[in-house]
Motif scaffolding. Structure first.
Motif, mmCIF file in Angstrom:
data_model
loop_
_atom_site.group_PDB
_atom_site.id
_atom_site.type_symbol
_atom_site.label_atom_id
_atom_site.label_comp_id
_atom_site.label_asym_id
_atom_site.label_seq_id
_atom_site.Cartn_x
_atom_site.Cartn_y
_atom_site.Cartn_z
ATOM 1 N N PHE A 36 0.857 -1.191 0.000
ATOM 2 C CA PHE A 36 0.000 0.000 0.000
ATOM 3 C C PHE A 36 0.886 1.232 0.000
ATOM 4 O O PHE A 36 1.756 1.371 0.853
ATOM 5 C CB PHE A 36 -0.877 0.003 1.259
ATOM 6 N N ASP A 37 0.663 2.132 -0.942
ATOM 7 C CA ASP A 37 1.515 3.308 -1.079
ATOM 8 C C ASP A 37 0.846 4.560 -0.508
ATOM 9 O O ASP A 37 -0.379 4.715 -0.587
ATOM 10 C CB ASP A 37 1.831 3.561 -2.565
ATOM 11 N N ASP A 38 1.653 5.434 0.024
ATOM 12 C CA ASP A 38 1.287 6.819 0.370
ATOM 13 C C ASP A 38 0.516 6.985 1.687
ATOM 14 O O ASP A 38 0.123 8.112 2.022
ATOM 15 C CB ASP A 38 0.488 7.509 -0.760
ATOM 16 N N GLY A 39 0.266 5.937 2.427
ATOM 17 C CA GLY A 39 -0.378 6.064 3.735
ATOM 18 C C GLY A 39 -1.717 6.767 3.706
ATOM 19 O O GLY A 39 -1.956 7.718 4.456
ATOM 20 N N ASN A 63 9.518 2.454 3.817
ATOM 21 C CA ASN A 63 10.039 3.777 3.462
ATOM 22 C C ASN A 63 9.648 4.123 2.024
ATOM 23 O O ASN A 63 9.945 3.368 1.098
ATOM 24 C CB ASN A 63 11.574 3.734 3.629
ATOM 25 N N HIS A 64 8.984 5.273 1.862
ATOM 26 C CA HIS A 64 8.538 5.703 0.527
ATOM 27 C C HIS A 64 9.137 7.086 0.217
ATOM 28 O O HIS A 64 8.553 7.849 -0.540
ATOM 29 C CB HIS A 64 7.013 5.738 0.516
ATOM 30 N N THR A 65 10.284 7.394 0.845
ATOM 31 C CA THR A 65 10.990 8.693 0.815
ATOM 32 C C THR A 65 10.213 9.733 1.630
ATOM 33 O O THR A 65 9.046 9.505 1.984
ATOM 34 C CB THR A 65 11.203 9.294 -0.605
ATOM 35 N N SER A 76 9.939 13.173 0.441
ATOM 36 C CA SER A 76 9.271 14.151 -0.433
ATOM 37 C C SER A 76 8.586 13.548 -1.656
ATOM 38 O O SER A 76 8.026 14.278 -2.470
ATOM 39 C CB SER A 76 10.299 15.197 -0.887
ATOM 40 N N HIS A 77 8.611 12.226 -1.798
ATOM 41 C CA HIS A 77 7.941 11.543 -2.901
ATOM 42 C C HIS A 77 8.368 12.098 -4.268
ATOM 43 O O HIS A 77 7.525 12.532 -5.078
ATOM 44 C CB HIS A 77 6.419 11.645 -2.740
ATOM 45 N N PRO A 78 9.674 12.100 -4.560
ATOM 46 C CA PRO A 78 10.110 12.653 -5.851
ATOM 47 C C PRO A 78 9.755 11.757 -7.033
ATOM 48 O O PRO A 78 9.968 10.551 -6.997
ATOM 49 C CB PRO A 78 11.636 12.753 -5.694
ATOM 50 N N TYR A 96 9.507 2.611 -4.414
ATOM 51 C CA TYR A 96 9.878 3.661 -5.372
ATOM 52 C C TYR A 96 8.665 4.546 -5.692
ATOM 53 O O TYR A 96 7.684 4.042 -6.252
ATOM 54 C CB TYR A 96 10.383 3.029 -6.680
ATOM 55 N N PRO A 97 8.725 5.854 -5.372
ATOM 56 C CA PRO A 97 7.596 6.734 -5.695
ATOM 57 C C PRO A 97 7.297 6.730 -7.189
ATOM 58 O O PRO A 97 8.213 6.884 -8.022
ATOM 59 C CB PRO A 97 8.073 8.116 -5.226
ATOM 60 N N CYS A 98 6.046 6.533 -7.526
ATOM 61 C CA CYS A 98 5.577 6.494 -8.928
ATOM 62 C C CYS A 98 6.315 5.452 -9.763
ATOM 63 O O CYS A 98 6.306 5.545 -11.006
ATOM 64 C CB CYS A 98 5.680 7.863 -9.601
HETATM 65 ZN ZN LIG Z 1 3.561 6.988 -3.781
#
Ligand SMILES: [Zn+2]
Length: 248
Positions: free
Chosen positions: A20-23, A72-74, A76-78, A123-125
């Motif tokens: 699950f991404d982005d909480g 960990n999804h960074t 700042s989500h670059p 990895y974001p996106c």
């Molecule tokens: Zn994301």
């Protein structure tokens, strides 16, 4: 040709990881209570962005206590500048800047959830580069240096990873948005036929962007629970550690 049978724990046919991404709020309100009820564990990838990050991470302590992985999804989500036409993005970042962003997220996650000392990365996106053209380079080696594993995305729909051959630092996750329950179950069954590891990627559950309907999500969870002797449903971290140990 199907790949040879893989030694999943308990002789099970496939590993399934619900990621699950982005909480998002709908993950807390819809996915987690249902997974807890069935005893299914997943991996939740958070961005402890600057500003009130301590408050925003608080609800996730109980999620970690229930046995889920907080990944960990960074900070700042670059993402790629090409996605939204922004000035700033992965193309204008250096590896050092990205590493600092990832390590800042790590520090914050450890402060709020000290019991989880190892985790995987997301990895974001799904992007895994910095720079562009002649200066473009992969940041997968950076993830290999700091994490047990990293979860990305895939362009190959229907795909699950072959555990004996996959790159743990970039595991290809399968997007679940807008899939029906029977389609997600079909992906699990296909992974079972091949002895593979399916990592499904969720964002919103019923609400929010890239959503899966609540009923479809529950249908998938019910199937995994009903067939738990065939499917090993566990976190990215736990499955990655098993795969790593098998390779030794
Ligand atoms: Zn994301």
């Amino acid at each position: 040709m199907p790949s040879p049978a893989y030694a999943w724990p308990g002789g099970r046919e496939a590993a399934i990881t619900l990621t699950f991404d982005d909480g998002t709020k709908s993950q807390l309100e819809r996915a987690i209570p249902y997974m807890n009820k069935l005893g299914l564990r997943g991996s939740f990838y958070l961005n402890p962005k600057d500003g009130e990050w301590e408050e925003r991470l608080q609800p996730w302590r109980a999620v970690a206590d229930a046995g889920h992985e907080i990944g960990n999804h960074t900070c700042s989500h670059p993402c790629s500048r090409a996605l939204w036409g922004q000035d700033h993005g992965l193309e204008s970042m250096t590896l050092a800047e990205l590493e600092a962003d990832i390590l800042k997220a790590e520090e914050r996650l450890r402060k709020i959830i000290p019991a989880q000392t190892e985790r995987t990365f997301c990895y974001p996106c799904y992007y895994h580069h910095v720079g562009s053209g002649p200066t473009r380079q992969s940041y997968v080696p950076l993830i290999a240096k700091h994490f047990v594993a990293g979860r990305g995305g895939t362009c190959n729909l229907g795909f699950a990873v072959a555990p004996q051959a996959c790159d743990l630092a970039y595991l290809e996750g399968h997007p679940a948005e807008r899939l029906a329950g029977y389609e997600m179950i079909g992906l699990c069954e296909r992974a079972a036929a091949r002895g593979h590891w399916l990592l499904l990627v969720f964002h919103g559950i019923q609400d929010g962007g890239l959503a899966v309907a609540d009923g479809d999500f529950r249908e998938l969870c019910d199937h995994l629970k009903r067939h738990e002797n065939r499917f090993w449903t566990d976190t990215t971290l736990n499955v990655a550690k098993h795969v790593k140990a098998q390779r030794k």
